[in-house]
Design a protein around this motif. Sequence first.
Motif, PDB file in Angstrom:
ATOM      1  N   HIS A 111       0.839  -1.200   0.000  1.00  0.00           N
ATOM      2  CA  HIS A 111       0.000   0.000   0.000  1.00  0.00           C
ATOM      3  C   HIS A 111       0.877   1.254   0.000  1.00  0.00           C
ATOM      4  CE1 HIS A 111      -3.873   2.029   1.785  1.00  0.00           C
ATOM      5  NE2 HIS A 111      -3.421   2.647   0.706  1.00  0.00           N
ATOM      6  N   PHE A 112       1.955   1.217   0.765  1.00  0.00           N
ATOM      7  CA  PHE A 112       2.869   2.362   0.816  1.00  0.00           C
ATOM      8  C   PHE A 112       3.504   2.599  -0.550  1.00  0.00           C
ATOM      9  CE2 PHE A 112       7.244   4.022   1.833  1.00  0.00           C
ATOM     10  CZ  PHE A 112       6.835   5.291   2.202  1.00  0.00           C
ATOM     11  N   GLN A 113       3.911   1.536  -1.224  1.00  0.00           N
ATOM     12  CA  GLN A 113       4.475   1.664  -2.563  1.00  0.00           C
ATOM     13  C   GLN A 113       3.481   2.339  -3.509  1.00  0.00           C
ATOM     14  OE1 GLN A 113       5.786  -2.523  -3.370  1.00  0.00           O
ATOM     15  NE2 GLN A 113       7.611  -1.502  -4.146  1.00  0.00           N
ATOM     16  N   SER A 114       2.248   1.852  -3.508  1.00  0.00           N
ATOM     17  CA  SER A 114       1.223   2.400  -4.395  1.00  0.00           C
ATOM     18  C   SER A 114       0.956   3.865  -4.075  1.00  0.00           C
ATOM     19  CB  SER A 114      -0.077   1.592  -4.270  1.00  0.00           C
ATOM     20  OG  SER A 114       0.129   0.247  -4.655  1.00  0.00           O
ATOM     21  N   PHE A 115       0.917   4.178  -2.787  1.00  0.00           N
ATOM     22  CA  PHE A 115       0.673   5.557  -2.367  1.00  0.00           C
ATOM     23  C   PHE A 115       1.773   6.480  -2.874  1.00  0.00           C
ATOM     24  CE2 PHE A 115       1.282   9.001   0.727  1.00  0.00           C
ATOM     25  CZ  PHE A 115       0.027   9.592   0.707  1.00  0.00           C
ATOM     26  N   CYS A 116       3.028   6.051  -2.744  1.00  0.00           N
ATOM     27  CA  CYS A 116       4.155   6.884  -3.176  1.00  0.00           C
ATOM     28  C   CYS A 116       4.151   7.091  -4.692  1.00  0.00           C
ATOM     29  CB  CYS A 116       5.472   6.267  -2.738  1.00  0.00           C
ATOM     30  SG  CYS A 116       5.773   6.381  -0.967  1.00  0.00           S
ATOM     31  N   GLU A 117       3.657   6.126  -5.427  1.00  0.00           N
ATOM     32  CA  GLU A 117       3.601   6.250  -6.879  1.00  0.00           C
ATOM     33  C   GLU A 117       2.436   7.126  -7.336  1.00  0.00           C
ATOM     34  OE1 GLU A 117       3.564   3.434 -10.901  1.00  0.00           O
ATOM     35  OE2 GLU A 117       3.112   2.548  -8.943  1.00  0.00           O
ATOM     36  N   GLU A 118       1.315   7.063  -6.613  1.00  0.00           N
ATOM     37  CA  GLU A 118       0.084   7.691  -7.090  1.00  0.00           C
ATOM     38  C   GLU A 118      -0.208   9.053  -6.460  1.00  0.00           C
ATOM     39  OE1 GLU A 118      -2.776   4.691  -6.212  1.00  0.00           O
ATOM     40  OE2 GLU A 118      -1.873   3.232  -7.596  1.00  0.00           O
ATOM     41  N   ASP A 119       0.191   9.258  -5.217  1.00  0.00           N
ATOM     42  CA  ASP A 119      -0.089  10.530  -4.554  1.00  0.00           C
ATOM     43  C   ASP A 119       0.904  11.585  -5.050  1.00  0.00           C
ATOM     44  OD1 ASP A 119      -1.413  11.956  -2.034  1.00  0.00           O
ATOM     45  OD2 ASP A 119       0.743  12.392  -1.991  1.00  0.00           O
ATOM     46  N   PRO A 120       0.436  12.720  -5.570  1.00  0.00           N
ATOM     47  CA  PRO A 120       1.353  13.725  -6.140  1.00  0.00           C
ATOM     48  C   PRO A 120       2.424  14.203  -5.169  1.00  0.00           C
ATOM     49  CG  PRO A 120      -0.913  14.198  -6.765  1.00  0.00           C
ATOM     50  CD  PRO A 120      -0.980  13.102  -5.750  1.00  0.00           C
ATOM     51  N   LYS A 121       2.037  14.429  -3.928  1.00  0.00           N
ATOM     52  CA  LYS A 121       3.010  14.907  -2.943  1.00  0.00           C
ATOM     53  C   LYS A 121       4.039  13.831  -2.623  1.00  0.00           C
ATOM     54  CE  LYS A 121       4.632  17.863   0.082  1.00  0.00           C
ATOM     55  NZ  LYS A 121       5.238  19.142  -0.330  1.00  0.00           N
ATOM     56  N   ALA A 122       3.589  12.595  -2.455  1.00  0.00           N
ATOM     57  CA  ALA A 122       4.504  11.502  -2.141  1.00  0.00           C
ATOM     58  C   ALA A 122       5.444  11.208  -3.303  1.00  0.00           C
ATOM     59  CB  ALA A 122       3.721  10.246  -1.762  1.00  0.00           C
TER      60      ALA A 122
END
Length: 266
Positions: A111-122
């Motif tokens: 989930h963290f990987q996906s968040f970092c790829e998809e969230d603009p700030k991350a």
Amino acid sequence: METTAAEVLSLFNVTRATEEEFSSWKKDRNRCNTVVPHVLGHKTKVLYRVTPADIDRIRKNKDPRNHALGDIKRREGEMVGSIVDWEPDYAVTHVLHYALEEIGEVFTWQHFQSFCEEDPKAREMLWMPAIEKVEEAKRAGWSYVQAHNAMRWRIGNFYYSFIREVHLVASLRMHEVDVRSHPLADALFRVDAWWDRTILSLYIGNRKFKGGGSRGRKKRPEDLLRNAIPGFSFRSIELLPADRFGVVYLASERDIKREVNRLKFS
């Protein structure tokens, strides 16, 4: 309930050493316009709603994609020197705390990987800088697999360290110890967590591996806050390293109860 950067500064930015750390960080030309306002605006809230049961839920997830280190061996993970001690402008702990507040609950590695790829700030904080660092290593002669594995080892260890710290905070709070945490305190003042004027540091195995790096932190909270008035007390909680590959090692209930007794009654 929340903890703000202003509260962190009021409590910890009280010695010459911490004032120098804060001033240097705030004036850093690579951070002053992006990292500094982000961290100073961060509010820790979701962390205080996490329970030990939430950690158990993600820990028991058997999907192999959720193993932060994959099947990488230490010698592979620490092969690329430029990545071993890589520190992006945003500390990885900044990104992990940001993800926790944005996602609203504790998360698996996948989930963290996906968040970092998809969230603009991350993406700005970690995803793109990591890609650029891997490309730099490739230009220096490392293969993509070697550079990628080194980066996953680097960030994966930070993820595991973060989960351990979240579990510690959640467990102590369940025992009515009002433990607090904030990424400004963690990354700048080396304070993993605190309770009143007691500073808590969590170590896994050999202390030189503190925080996911091969060399650990160059400074300790004691180095920065030793001369504070009124003074702080410092407690180190050291866990044994994991005895099974792919399993994040958490403080046992026995460890937690021992720390609760020491904090409340010492």
